[in-house]
Motif scaffolding. Structure first.
Motif, PDB file in Angstrom:
ATOM      1  N   ASP A   1       0.823  -1.215   0.000  1.00 16.95           N
ATOM      2  CA  ASP A   1       0.000   0.000   0.000  1.00 16.95           C
ATOM      3  C   ASP A   1       0.857   1.265   0.000  1.00 16.95           C
ATOM      4  N   ILE A   2       1.910   1.224  -0.819  1.00 14.91           N
ATOM      5  CA  ILE A   2       2.793   2.385  -0.958  1.00 14.91           C
ATOM      6  C   ILE A   2       2.530   3.047  -2.302  1.00 14.91           C
ATOM      7  N   ASN A   3       2.123   4.300  -2.252  1.00 18.67           N
ATOM      8  CA  ASN A   3       1.843   5.070  -3.455  1.00 18.67           C
ATOM      9  C   ASN A   3       3.091   5.856  -3.866  1.00 18.67           C
ATOM     10  N   VAL A   4       3.442   5.782  -5.127  1.00 20.74           N
ATOM     11  CA  VAL A   4       4.617   6.499  -5.630  1.00 20.74           C
ATOM     12  C   VAL A   4       4.189   7.823  -6.258  1.00 20.74           C
ATOM     13  N   ASP A   5       4.672   8.924  -5.679  1.00 25.31           N
ATOM     14  CA  ASP A   5       4.346  10.262  -6.173  1.00 25.31           C
ATOM     15  C   ASP A   5       5.379  10.776  -7.167  1.00 25.31           C
ATOM     16  N   VAL A   6       6.632  10.313  -6.985  1.00 24.47           N
ATOM     17  CA  VAL A   6       7.729  10.715  -7.871  1.00 24.47           C
ATOM     18  C   VAL A   6       8.486   9.467  -8.301  1.00 24.47           C
ATOM     19  N   LEU A   7       8.610   9.282  -9.600  1.00 24.85           N
ATOM     20  CA  LEU A   7       9.366   8.152 -10.152  1.00 24.85           C
ATOM     21  C   LEU A   7      10.658   8.681 -10.759  1.00 24.85           C
ATOM     22  N   VAL A   8      11.784   8.166 -10.276  1.00 25.82           N
ATOM     23  CA  VAL A   8      13.090   8.562 -10.811  1.00 25.82           C
ATOM     24  C   VAL A   8      13.733   7.346 -11.476  1.00 25.82           C
TER      25      VAL A   8
ATOM     26  N   ILE B   1       7.875  12.618 -12.906  1.00 25.07           N
ATOM     27  CA  ILE B   1       8.765  11.577 -13.411  1.00 25.07           C
ATOM     28  C   ILE B   1      10.074  12.233 -13.841  1.00 25.07           C
ATOM     29  N   LEU B   2      11.179  11.689 -13.351  1.00 25.06           N
ATOM     30  CA  LEU B   2      12.514  12.152 -13.756  1.00 25.06           C
ATOM     31  C   LEU B   2      13.234  10.999 -14.424  1.00 25.06           C
ATOM     32  N   ASN B   3      13.514  11.148 -15.706  1.00 23.43           N
ATOM     33  CA  ASN B   3      14.272  10.148 -16.452  1.00 23.43           C
ATOM     34  C   ASN B   3      15.691  10.667 -16.665  1.00 23.43           C
ATOM     35  N   VAL B   4      16.672   9.874 -16.275  1.00 20.48           N
ATOM     36  CA  VAL B   4      18.066  10.296 -16.417  1.00 20.48           C
ATOM     37  C   VAL B   4      18.615   9.785 -17.750  1.00 20.48           C
ATOM     38  N   ALA B   5      18.848  10.714 -18.654  1.00 19.65           N
ATOM     39  CA  ALA B   5      19.447  10.395 -19.957  1.00 19.65           C
ATOM     40  C   ALA B   5      20.917  10.797 -19.894  1.00 19.65           C
TER      41      ALA B   5
ATOM     42  N   GLY C   1      -1.593  17.216 -14.568  1.00 24.03           N
ATOM     43  CA  GLY C   1      -0.986  17.371 -13.252  1.00 24.03           C
ATOM     44  C   GLY C   1       0.280  16.556 -13.098  1.00 24.03           C
ATOM     45  N   VAL C   2       0.624  15.794 -14.137  1.00 20.85           N
ATOM     46  CA  VAL C   2       1.840  14.966 -14.125  1.00 20.85           C
ATOM     47  C   VAL C   2       2.875  15.596 -15.046  1.00 20.85           C
ATOM     48  N   THR C   3       4.106  15.763 -14.553  1.00 15.56           N
ATOM     49  CA  THR C   3       5.167  16.333 -15.372  1.00 15.56           C
ATOM     50  C   THR C   3       6.283  15.315 -15.578  1.00 15.56           C
ATOM     51  N   VAL C   4       6.979  15.463 -16.689  1.00 16.31           N
ATOM     52  CA  VAL C   4       8.111  14.591 -17.017  1.00 16.31           C
ATOM     53  C   VAL C   4       9.327  15.461 -17.282  1.00 16.31           C
ATOM     54  N   THR C   5      10.419  15.149 -16.601  1.00 14.38           N
ATOM     55  CA  THR C   5      11.679  15.867 -16.774  1.00 14.38           C
ATOM     56  C   THR C   5      12.747  14.869 -17.200  1.00 14.38           C
ATOM     57  N   VAL C   6      13.567  15.252 -18.182  1.00 15.43           N
ATOM     58  CA  VAL C   6      14.667  14.389 -18.601  1.00 15.43           C
ATOM     59  C   VAL C   6      15.979  15.118 -18.314  1.00 15.43           C
TER      60      VAL C   6
END
Length: 267
Positions: free
Chosen positions: A86-93, A142-146, A182-187
């Motif tokens: 029951d853990i909700n993920v607010d930020v995915l890296v 969401i933060l994707n590391v490129a 309401g969801v943002t994506v950063t690379v």
């Protein structure tokens, strides 16, 4: 939001490849900003050490998940484990990744297939699994590391550069799709960084790196974190890296490829 043992309500960040380098520094920053953490890495002793340290130092809840992300079932297993807890993920890296150095016709296929799984497939799979819940709740990051490698072909690291180009393209596309949700994506596209990456790939003696001062992982992580919080789509740490990323579009691709090849070669 998730409840800690102290009854406080905090958001939770999941970070892959969090046992060292940029991933570890991002974990430190999220912890300092009062986030609960889900740390994913295959280095179990290091994860345990970090979890104990953060819980004692910051009073946050830390869940460690030991996974080899080169195994195709890992993303689904991570997602299922968090659902059951029951853990909700607010930020995915999506930070985990590695490279291999050498001529493509001479490098090890098995290692490259694992790299594709970690750098590209796992990142896509985790994003697919977690973004749906974020959209449903009307918020998430969401933060994707490129890498700065995403902006040009990379002879002697052909597959690695290609995976980073995919991450950049994929992140830009879904950032556009998610506008208004309401969801943002950063690379995050760092240049050469002090993290042990180059020693592992075998390119520490290349012209690109030999004797050169690299940006430290903490600085890269801080730049990435602040860009994520501001909802920026693309962030390239360092003026020179920004300049190089922008300049390649004005140079013929064949010449860019030759320049990169020359920089990648060992002295």
């Amino acid at each position: 939001m998730n409840k800690t043992h102290q009854g406080q309500s905090r958001q939770t960040a999941l970070i892959t490849g969090s046992a060292g380098g940029i991933g570890y520094q991002l974990a430190c920053i999220f912890a300092a900003h009062d986030y609960n953490l889900v740390l994913v890495d295959r280095n179990e002793p290091k994860l345990v050490e970090i979890a104990v340290k953060f819980q004692e130092e910051f009073g946050i809840f830390v869940k460690s998940i030991v996974k080899d992300l080169s195994i195709s079932t890992a993303p689904e297993e991570i997602f299922t484990e968090l659902q059951k807890a029951d853990i909700n993920v607010d930020v995915l890296v999506n930070n985990a990744g590695f490279g291999i150095y050498g001529l493509f016709h001479e490098t090890d296929l098995a290692t490259e297939l694992e790299m594709l799984q970690v750098n590209l497939v796992c990142l896509t799979h985790l994003t697919k699994l977690f973004v749906k819940g974020m959209v449903k709740q009307g918020e998430g990051k969401i933060l994707n590391v490129a890498s700065a490698a995403a902006f040009q072909p990379g002879p002697l690291m052909a597959v690695y550069f290609a995976t980073k180009a995919y991450i950049l393209s994929f992140s830009e596309a879904i950032a556009n799709e998610l506008e208004g949700t309401g969801v943002t994506v950063t690379v995050l596209c760092p240049g050469s960084t002090e993290s042990g990456f180059h020693e592992r790939t075998g390119m520490a003696d290349s012209k690109l790196l030999k004797g050169k001062k690299m940006m430290d992982a903490k600085t890269v992580a801080e730049i990435g974190f602040h860009a994520l919080m501001k909802g920026k789509t693309i962030v390239i740490p360092g003026f020179i890296n920004k300049l190089l990323a922008k300049s390649v579009r004005f140079v013929p691709r064949k010449i860019v490829t030759k320049i990169v090849r020359n920089m990648q070669e060992n002295k």
